[in-house]
Design a protein around this motif. Structure first.
Motif, PDB file in Angstrom:
ATOM      1  N   HIS A   1       0.848  -1.194   0.000  1.00  0.00           N
ATOM      2  CA  HIS A   1       0.000   0.000   0.000  1.00  0.00           C
ATOM      3  C   HIS A   1       0.885   1.246   0.000  1.00  0.00           C
ATOM      4  CE1 HIS A   1      -3.699  -2.219   0.611  1.00  0.00           C
ATOM      5  NE2 HIS A   1      -3.057  -2.943   1.512  1.00  0.00           N
ATOM      6  N   SER A   2       0.789   2.012  -1.066  1.00  0.00           N
ATOM      7  CA  SER A   2       1.626   3.216  -1.190  1.00  0.00           C
ATOM      8  C   SER A   2       1.332   4.229  -0.082  1.00  0.00           C
ATOM      9  CB  SER A   2       1.451   3.853  -2.567  1.00  0.00           C
ATOM     10  OG  SER A   2       0.106   4.264  -2.764  1.00  0.00           O
ATOM     11  N   ASP A   3       0.089   4.265   0.416  1.00  0.00           N
ATOM     12  CA  ASP A   3      -0.252   5.197   1.493  1.00  0.00           C
ATOM     13  C   ASP A   3       0.534   4.896   2.764  1.00  0.00           C
ATOM     14  OD1 ASP A   3      -2.070   6.388  -0.203  1.00  0.00           O
ATOM     15  OD2 ASP A   3      -3.823   5.416   0.684  1.00  0.00           O
TER      16      ASP A   3
ATOM     17  N   ARG B   1       4.177   5.979   2.148  1.00  0.00           N
ATOM     18  CA  ARG B   1       4.272   7.444   2.156  1.00  0.00           C
ATOM     19  C   ARG B   1       4.138   7.992   3.579  1.00  0.00           C
ATOM     20  NH1 ARG B   1       1.447   8.444  -2.010  1.00  0.00           N
ATOM     21  NH2 ARG B   1      -0.585   8.289  -1.035  1.00  0.00           N
TER      22      ARG B   1
END
Length: 120
Positions: free
Chosen positions: A10-12, A15
């Motif tokens: 999950h890129s979230d 980040r």
């Protein structure tokens, strides 16, 4: 500058951790186990923050085991970040060499504090 590898599909999540760590570390990201192992072998991060459940042929526990089995990377600190909160999962990760275990939803500050305390 110390390198931290953040591995999560999950890129979230990647980040969020990256932003919370700030600019005092060299941040690398990977979204699956194969990419994670390649990054570990090529960049030799001091810390790997690793999700257990990822798509592809290698899950986080297998990545952890490979990191800890390799003489060149066995001293790498590995913090597991996962939604798997069962005691058996925690025990399995510790038995394979995990240095920390954070359960989602986690406090980004808790993870960052752990990283900073181990990279002083």
């Amino acid at each position: 500058m110390n390198t931290v590898l953040i591995v999560d599909d999950h890129s979230d999540i990647r980040r969020l951790i990256s932003i919370t760590l700030g600019k005092e570390y060299h941040i690398l990201e990977a979204e699956d186990g194969v990419s994670a192992l390649a990054a570990v072998r090529h960049h030799h991060p001091k810390v790997v923050l690793l999700d257990i459940m990822m798509p592809g042929e290698i899950d986080g526990l297998q990545v952890l085991q490979a990191i800890k089995a390799d003489p060149d990377t066995r001293d790498t600190l590995v913090g597991m970040i996962t939604a798997r909160g069962q005691v058996a999962d925690h025990d399995d990760a510790r038995a394979r060499g995990a240095d920390a275990y954070f359960i989602k939803p986690f406090s980004p500050l808790q993870v960052v504090t752990w990283v900073r305390n181990h990279l002083k």
